[in-house]
Enzyme design. Structure first.
Site, PDB file in Angstrom:
ATOM      1  N   GLN A 216       0.846  -1.199   0.000  1.00 35.86           N
ATOM      2  CA  GLN A 216       0.000   0.000   0.000  1.00 35.86           C
ATOM      3  C   GLN A 216       0.879   1.246   0.000  1.00 35.86           C
ATOM      4  O   GLN A 216       1.968   1.264   0.573  1.00 35.86           O
ATOM      5  CB  GLN A 216      -0.920  -0.010   1.220  1.00 35.86           C
ATOM      6  CG  GLN A 216      -1.830  -1.229   1.313  1.00 35.86           C
ATOM      7  CD  GLN A 216      -2.780  -1.393   0.143  1.00 35.86           C
ATOM      8  OE1 GLN A 216      -3.058  -2.505  -0.298  1.00 35.86           O
ATOM      9  NE2 GLN A 216      -3.275  -0.282  -0.393  1.00 35.86           N
ATOM     10  N   ARG A 217       0.362   2.293  -0.630  1.00 38.14           N
ATOM     11  CA  ARG A 217       1.096   3.543  -0.786  1.00 38.14           C
ATOM     12  C   ARG A 217       1.540   4.122   0.563  1.00 38.14           C
ATOM     13  O   ARG A 217       2.635   4.629   0.705  1.00 38.14           O
ATOM     14  CB  ARG A 217       0.188   4.550  -1.507  1.00 38.14           C
ATOM     15  CG  ARG A 217       0.901   5.808  -1.889  1.00 38.14           C
ATOM     16  CD  ARG A 217      -0.017   6.648  -2.735  1.00 38.14           C
ATOM     17  NE  ARG A 217      -0.101   6.090  -4.076  1.00 38.14           N
ATOM     18  CZ  ARG A 217      -0.297   6.834  -5.170  1.00 38.14           C
ATOM     19  NH1 ARG A 217      -0.438   8.124  -5.084  1.00 38.14           N
ATOM     20  NH2 ARG A 217      -0.356   6.288  -6.345  1.00 38.14           N
ATOM     21  N   ASP A 218       0.647   4.001   1.590  1.00 42.63           N
ATOM     22  CA  ASP A 218       0.973   4.571   2.903  1.00 42.63           C
ATOM     23  C   ASP A 218       1.882   3.649   3.719  1.00 42.63           C
ATOM     24  O   ASP A 218       2.111   3.883   4.895  1.00 42.63           O
ATOM     25  CB  ASP A 218      -0.302   4.889   3.682  1.00 42.63           C
ATOM     26  CG  ASP A 218      -1.196   3.656   3.849  1.00 42.63           C
ATOM     27  OD1 ASP A 218      -0.757   2.546   3.514  1.00 42.63           O
ATOM     28  OD2 ASP A 218      -2.330   3.818   4.326  1.00 42.63           O
ATOM     29  N   ARG A 219       2.373   2.601   3.083  1.00 45.81           N
ATOM     30  CA  ARG A 219       3.269   1.628   3.726  1.00 45.81           C
ATOM     31  C   ARG A 219       2.555   0.780   4.776  1.00 45.81           C
ATOM     32  O   ARG A 219       3.185   0.001   5.476  1.00 45.81           O
ATOM     33  CB  ARG A 219       4.501   2.308   4.341  1.00 45.81           C
ATOM     34  CG  ARG A 219       5.778   2.234   3.473  1.00 45.81           C
ATOM     35  CD  ARG A 219       5.563   2.651   2.038  1.00 45.81           C
ATOM     36  NE  ARG A 219       6.712   2.267   1.213  1.00 45.81           N
ATOM     37  CZ  ARG A 219       6.772   2.410  -0.109  1.00 45.81           C
ATOM     38  NH1 ARG A 219       5.755   2.944  -0.767  1.00 45.81           N
ATOM     39  NH2 ARG A 219       7.818   2.011  -0.776  1.00 45.81           N
ATOM     40  N   LEU A 220       1.220   0.952   4.932  1.00 45.06           N
ATOM     41  CA  LEU A 220       0.470   0.054   5.817  1.00 45.06           C
ATOM     42  C   LEU A 220       0.002  -1.118   4.947  1.00 45.06           C
ATOM     43  O   LEU A 220      -1.174  -1.206   4.563  1.00 45.06           O
ATOM     44  CB  LEU A 220      -0.699   0.800   6.477  1.00 45.06           C
ATOM     45  CG  LEU A 220      -0.269   1.942   7.400  1.00 45.06           C
ATOM     46  CD1 LEU A 220      -1.487   2.650   7.994  1.00 45.06           C
ATOM     47  CD2 LEU A 220       0.627   1.414   8.528  1.00 45.06           C
TER      48      LEU A 220
END
Ligand code: FMN
Length: 254
Positions: A216-220
Site C-alpha cells: 500500500q502507498r501509505d506503507r500500511l
C-alpha cells in the site's frame, strides 16, 4: 594542460577509494504502491484456503503482459546445519497436491533438499504490488510425472538438461556446447526421443503456510496468511479465522 589530464584519473581513483570505504546510498529509491481505496481486505479473499486464493492472484499476474514470467519464484533451501541458499525456479503446476517445479536431482538445491526438505518460495509481481510467500517441505514427484513433463518440454531444453550436470564446476562453455552437439547428433538428427536422465525430475512443495502480501502507498501493507493451526489452537474469529480444508488465516502487521 598536463594537470588537467590527471584530474579525471585522480577523481576515478578517489571514487574507487570511497566505494571501498562506504556503501552507495540508494535509500531514496521507492515506488508508490496501491492507494487507500485499493486495499486487500478479508472480504476480498476469493477462497478460504490458500490454493484458491493463489489461483486468483496468479491468474491476475498472468493477465498482465508486463509480467513476462509470472511463474518465476525465488526458492530458498537450507543445509541440515541451517545455511540457506536461494535461486529462481519456474513453477510448473499448482493445486491441492502442492506447488511443483523441476530441476536436477544432483544440483546444489537437490542435495540440500535431500538432507533438509524444508523450503520457502516467494513470488513478487511488481506491477501488481503483490507478493506471495510459501513455506513448507518438498516431496519428489512420481517418476512418471517427471517423465511426462520432461517430454512436454521443447527438445533443445531436453538436450540441455542431459548436457548439464547442474551446479558442478565446468572448464568452459565449449565443453558444454560439445556435449550438446553430441546429444543433438544422437537424438535430434535421427529424430529419436531423448530419454529423461535419472538425475532430472520434479518436486512438489507441500505448504504449511501461504501469505498474500499487497503493498500500500501509505506503507500500511496488507498481509493475510493462511497456515495450519497449531495443535489445540482454536480460531477466535478476531485474530485467527477459520478457513477451509484444515486451514486458518490471520492478518499480520506490515
Ligand atoms: C527466471 C529463472 C527461472 C529458472 N528456472 C529454473 C527451473 O525451473 N529449474 C532449475 O533447475 N533452474 C532454474 N533456473 C536456474 C536456477 O536459478 C539455478 O541457477 C539452478 O537451478 C542451479 O541452482 P542450484 O545450484 O542452487 O541448485 C532459473 C533461473 C531463473 C533466473
Amino acid at each position: 594542460m598536463r594537470t588537467k589530464c590527471f584530474v579525471p584519473l585522480f577523481n576515478s581513483i578517489r571514487v574507487k577509494l570511497n566505494l571501498r570505504k562506504m556503501s552507495i546510498d540508494i535509500g531514496g529509491m521507492r515506488i508508490k504502491y496501491k492507494d487507500k481505496d485499493d486495499t486487500f481486505l478479508e472480504k476480498h479473499l476469493v477462497s478460504n484456503e490458500p490454493f484458491g486464493q493463489f489461483k486468483a492472484w496468479f491468474e491476475d499476474a498472468c493477465a498482465r503482459k508486463e509480467i513476462l514470467e509470472p511463474n518465476a519464484m525465488c526458492l530458498a533451501t537450507a543445509t541440515k546445519d541451517g545455511f540457506p541458499s536461494a535461486r529462481f525456479v519456474l513453477l510448473k503446476a499448482y493445486g491441492k497436491d502442492g506447488f511443483k517445479f523441476f530441476t536436477n536431482y544432483e544440483s546444489r538445491k537437490a542435495k540440500e533438499l535431500a538432507e533438509n526438505p524444508n523450503v520457502a518460495a516467494t513470488f513478487y509481481w511488481e506491477v501488481l504490488n503483490r507478493s506471495i510467500r510459501i513455506e513448507g517441505s518438498v516431496e519428489k514427484l512420481p517418476e512418471e510425472e517427471s517423465i511426462k513433463y520432461f517430454h512436454s518440454r521443447p527438445v533443445p531444453s531436453q538436450i540441455a538438461a542431459c548436457a548439464s550436470y547442474q551446479s558442478t564446476p565446468i572448464e568452459s562453455r565449449d565443453v558444454l556446447c560439445e556435449r550438446e552437439r553430441a546429444l543433438e547428433a544422437e537424438y535430434m538428427i535421427p529424430n529419436k526421443e531423448v530419454p529423461k536422465p535419472q538425475y532430472w525430475g520434479g518436486y512438489a512443495i507441500i505448504p504449511r503456510s501461504v501469505e498474500f502480501w499487497q503493498g500500500q502507498r501509505d506503507r500500511l501493507h496488507d498481509r493475510i496468511k493462511f497456515r495450519k493451526p497449531k495443535s489445540g489452537e482454536v480460531p477466535d474469529g478476531k485474530l485467527l479465522h477459520q478457513g477451509e480444508d484444515g486451514w486458518v488465516f490471520e492478518r499480520l502487521s506490515p
